[in-house]
Design a protein around this motif. Structure first.
Motif, short mmCIF file in Angstrom:
data_model
loop_
_atom_site.label_atom_id
_atom_site.label_comp_id
_atom_site.label_asym_id
_atom_site.label_seq_id
_atom_site.Cartn_x
_atom_site.Cartn_y
_atom_site.Cartn_z
N LYS A 13 0.82 -1.22 0.00
CA LYS A 13 0.00 0.00 0.00
C LYS A 13 0.85 1.27 0.00
O LYS A 13 0.67 2.16 0.83
CB LYS A 13 -0.97 0.01 1.19
CG LYS A 13 -1.98 -1.14 1.14
CD LYS A 13 -3.04 -1.01 2.20
CE LYS A 13 -4.05 -2.13 2.12
NZ LYS A 13 -4.78 -2.18 0.85
N ILE A 14 1.80 1.34 -0.93
CA ILE A 14 2.69 2.51 -1.05
C ILE A 14 1.99 3.58 -1.88
O ILE A 14 1.55 3.33 -3.01
CB ILE A 14 4.03 2.12 -1.71
CG1 ILE A 14 4.70 0.97 -0.94
CG2 ILE A 14 4.95 3.33 -1.79
CD1 ILE A 14 5.04 1.29 0.49
N ASP B 279 -1.26 3.12 -4.48
CA ASP B 279 -1.54 1.95 -3.64
C ASP B 279 -0.77 0.72 -4.13
O ASP B 279 -1.34 -0.35 -4.37
CB ASP B 279 -3.04 1.66 -3.64
CG ASP B 279 -3.49 1.07 -2.32
OD1 ASP B 279 -2.79 1.27 -1.31
OD2 ASP B 279 -4.53 0.38 -2.30
N VAL B 280 0.54 0.88 -4.27
CA VAL B 280 1.39 -0.15 -4.87
C VAL B 280 1.72 -1.25 -3.87
O VAL B 280 2.10 -0.99 -2.73
CB VAL B 280 2.69 0.48 -5.42
CG1 VAL B 280 3.76 -0.57 -5.68
CG2 VAL B 280 2.40 1.26 -6.68
N ALA C 47 10.63 4.66 -1.36
CA ALA C 47 9.86 3.77 -0.48
C ALA C 47 10.70 2.56 -0.08
O ALA C 47 10.64 2.11 1.07
CB ALA C 47 8.58 3.32 -1.19
N ILE C 48 11.50 2.05 -1.01
CA ILE C 48 12.37 0.91 -0.71
C ILE C 48 13.38 1.30 0.38
O ILE C 48 13.60 0.54 1.33
CB ILE C 48 13.11 0.43 -1.99
CG1 ILE C 48 12.12 -0.24 -2.95
CG2 ILE C 48 14.25 -0.52 -1.65
CD1 ILE C 48 12.69 -0.55 -4.32
N LYS C 49 13.96 2.50 0.25
CA LYS C 49 14.94 2.97 1.24
C LYS C 49 14.31 3.05 2.64
O LYS C 49 14.95 2.73 3.64
CB LYS C 49 15.49 4.34 0.84
CG LYS C 49 16.51 4.28 -0.28
CD LYS C 49 17.23 5.60 -0.47
CE LYS C 49 16.45 6.56 -1.31
NZ LYS C 49 17.24 7.76 -1.69
N ALA C 50 13.04 3.49 2.68
CA ALA C 50 12.36 3.64 3.97
C ALA C 50 12.09 2.28 4.62
O ALA C 50 11.97 2.20 5.85
CB ALA C 50 11.05 4.39 3.77
N HIS C 51 12.00 1.21 3.81
CA HIS C 51 11.66 -0.11 4.34
C HIS C 51 12.87 -1.02 4.53
O HIS C 51 12.74 -2.11 5.10
CB HIS C 51 10.65 -0.81 3.41
CG HIS C 51 9.26 -0.25 3.51
ND1 HIS C 51 8.89 0.94 2.92
CD2 HIS C 51 8.15 -0.72 4.15
CE1 HIS C 51 7.62 1.18 3.18
NE2 HIS C 51 7.15 0.21 3.93
N GLY D 39 0.59 7.51 -14.25
CA GLY D 39 1.50 6.39 -13.96
C GLY D 39 1.29 5.91 -12.54
O GLY D 39 0.19 5.94 -12.01
N GLY D 40 2.40 5.46 -11.92
CA GLY D 40 2.33 5.06 -10.52
C GLY D 40 1.77 3.69 -10.26
O GLY D 40 1.41 3.35 -9.13
N ARG D 41 1.68 2.84 -11.31
CA ARG D 41 1.21 1.46 -11.14
C ARG D 41 2.29 0.50 -11.59
O ARG D 41 3.12 0.83 -12.43
CB ARG D 41 -0.06 1.22 -11.97
CG ARG D 41 -1.25 2.08 -11.55
CD ARG D 41 -2.48 1.67 -12.36
NE ARG D 41 -3.65 2.45 -11.97
CZ ARG D 41 -4.01 3.60 -12.51
NH1 ARG D 41 -3.27 4.13 -13.48
NH2 ARG D 41 -5.08 4.24 -12.11
N ILE D 42 2.27 -0.71 -11.04
CA ILE D 42 3.22 -1.75 -11.46
C ILE D 42 2.64 -2.47 -12.67
O ILE D 42 1.62 -3.16 -12.57
CB ILE D 42 3.50 -2.75 -10.31
CG1 ILE D 42 4.02 -2.01 -9.07
CG2 ILE D 42 4.51 -3.80 -10.78
CD1 ILE D 42 5.31 -1.23 -9.26
#
Length: 530
Positions: free
Chosen positions: A234-235, A242-243, A269-273, A497-500
């Motif tokens: 849910k990014i 909502d990735v 988001a990857i860095k934050a996780h 954009g913003g979708r996988i």
């Protein structure tokens, strides 16, 4: 007394010259929209004026596609000329793939590729002809899908009667040129010669370096198995919608997608996780100035100064520093003299006394292996690695710089002259040799020839084999094809954009019609020569 806060605001926060303080300032300065105008910058009286229910701030906040729709609804005869002119200009931006930008977008937030495309679009609507347009790598930061739009735009410029000169490494851009000039045969001091002139077809058949690499057959990478994964759920950062995605670890993962699709937001988001430490090698400034060089950044200048000191009867090491006693008295060790011109750009000239060597005559009279300090610092990284072969502490660091494809730089080259891709690879050279960590890279192949890209890929594979994870934002199809995993973000840019669109092996992406990267990979494989 003006007070501490006004002084800091005037002399540090608001000054361009204080850019190197930006990280420190960010820790204490909070920036947020103005509570009175909500960031619109306009008076309440201005915002009361509306066209079809929209005020000027609301229209400026629209993306360009919606602005076109807004303009089409204005039918007042008095505004016909203005609407026609605005429509023409905005349509040229949409046609070049920038329809996702808003009118009020700050230019400082644009990527290099976006800024360059805006310039191209500006001239597309110009009535000037018989002009020469010079572009320096307009494909940087662009997905193969975006490059097709650049091709169309440059072809329109040419068809209007203009001459277009493009400095470029991208095979897709070279392929549509009417005439190709290749420089070489090597980089730095080993280059500077015209090695080929002619058509693209002649280049393909030639024995030149570029011709040979263009003929290389395209193939898939080894597809290693991940050792773990990072689960993102849910990014919603920036334009991500909502990735949910699992990012594999222990392999080379490429994040691709059209410019502005949300790739950088996904990496943030990857860095934050990430639970463990990671090495962020994004194309961000590295706190450089005109005195910064590869020798200072690698931390080998002190070792070189010690060698000179020992070889000359223990002369003080400070004499071999262009920031200390050994500095040229005129330019103070900068190698150039800078004349500020008030309302114009400063004039930068090579120092007349030291001729760019940075050192005083007193420092230059001492030698190490028959070379003075200035001659040593003018050596290329590759040559210097051989020169200092007997000093492992220096040779190893120079070898790492050579491994990332920067062997052509001189030891004394100011880092202010390096591109974003070169600075990123410089940071990578410093971080080489670590195990069990995550490397984050943002378009490391920017500005690289096909041969240098292959060399960098070899290094990436070595990093993965020694237990590291690589997460790379990249558009280069040669790199994507060699990755173990591909995450494609899209389908378009901005709010579109913003979708996988795809997550899996690059080999399987060619069967997914919704993945623009997969479609481009399929075409790339079909175009293979050999």
């Amino acid at each position: 007394y003006e007070g501490v806060v006004p002084r800091i605001r005037r002399s540090i926060i608001g000054k361009k010259e204080a850019a190197h303080h930006r990280e420190a300032i960010a820790a204490i300065v909070t920036r947020k929209p103005c509570p009175t105008c909500q960031g619109t910058r306009l008076k309440p009286e201005v915002l009361k004026n509306r066209i079809n229910g929209q005020n000027i701030a609301q229209v400026s906040a629209m993306d360009l596609r919606h602005v076109l729709a807004f303009l089409q609804q204005i039918t007042v005869p008095l505004a016909a000329d203005v609407v026609r002119e605005l429509t023409t200009k905005i349509q040229s931006l949409v046609a070049i793939g920038l329809g996702y930008l808003t009118l009020d977008r700050g230019t400082s937030s644009l990527s290099g590729g976006e800024a360059q495309r805006i310039k191209i679009a500006k001239y597309l609507t110009s009535s000037l002809v018989d002009m020469v347009y010079i572009l320096d790598e307009p494909s940087v930061g662009l997905h193969p899908h975006d490059i097709q739009l650049i091709k169309q735009a440059l072809t329109k410029l040419k068809d209007k009667g203009n001459t277009v000169l493009v400095v470029e490494h991208n095979p897709a851009m070279i392929a549509f040129a009417d005439y190709v000039v290749e420089m070489g045969p090597q980089a730095g001091q080993g280059g500077g010669t015209v090695t080929f002139t002619g058509s693209y077809a002649d280049l393909l058949a030639s024995d030149t370096l570029t011709g040979k690499w263009l003929r290389e057959p395209h193939h898939w990478g080894p597809e290693r198995q991940p050792t773990g994964q990072l689960a993102l759920r849910k990014i919603t950062q920036n334009n991500l919608q909502d990735v949910n995605i699992d990012v594999p670890l222990g392999v080379m993962t490429v994040i691709s997608g059209v410019a502005g699709s949300g790739k950088s937001s996904l990496v943030t988001a990857i860095k934050a996780h990430l639970q463990d430490d990671y090495i962020d090698l994004a194309q961000a400034p590295v706190g450089i100035n005109i005195r910064s060089t590869p020798a200072t950044y690698l931390g080998i200048l002190d070792d070189i100064r010690k060698l000179f000191s020992q070889a000359n009867g223990r002369v003080g090491t400070s004499l071999f520093s262009y920031n200390g006693k050994g500095a040229c008295p005129r330019c103070k060790g900068k190698g150039v003299t800078i004349t500020n011109m008030a309302f114009m750009d400063p004039v930068v000239q090579t120092c007349e006394l030291c001729h760019g060597k940075r050192y005083s005559d007193a420092a230059l009279q001492y030698h190490y292996q028959d070379k003075n300090i200035a001659e040593v610092l003018q050596m290329s990284v590759t040559a210097a690695a051989t020169f200092f072969a007997d000093t492992p502490a220096i040779a190893k660091k120079l070898a790492n710089l050579d491994r990332v494809g920067l062997g052509y730089l001189t030891l004394a080259q100011p880092l202010t002259t390096l591109s974003g891709g070169e600075l990123q690879r410089l940071k990578l050279a410093v971080e080489l040799g670590k195990q069990g960590t995550v490397y984050l890279l943002d378009e490391p192949t920017a500005g690289l020839h096909l041969q240098d890209t292959a060399r960098l890929l070899k290094l990436f594979n070595e990093l993965v084999e020694t237990g590291n994870s690589l997460i790379i934002i990249e558009h280069n199809l040669a790199v994507i094809s060699q990755a173990d995993w591909l995450i494609d973000v899209g389908p378009d840019a901005g709010r579109y954009g913003g979708r996988i669109q795809y997550s899996g092996t690059p080999r399987q992406s060619v069967t997914v019609a919704d993945s623009k990267t997969g479609v481009a990979l399929k075409q790339w494989q079909q175009d293979t020569k050999g």
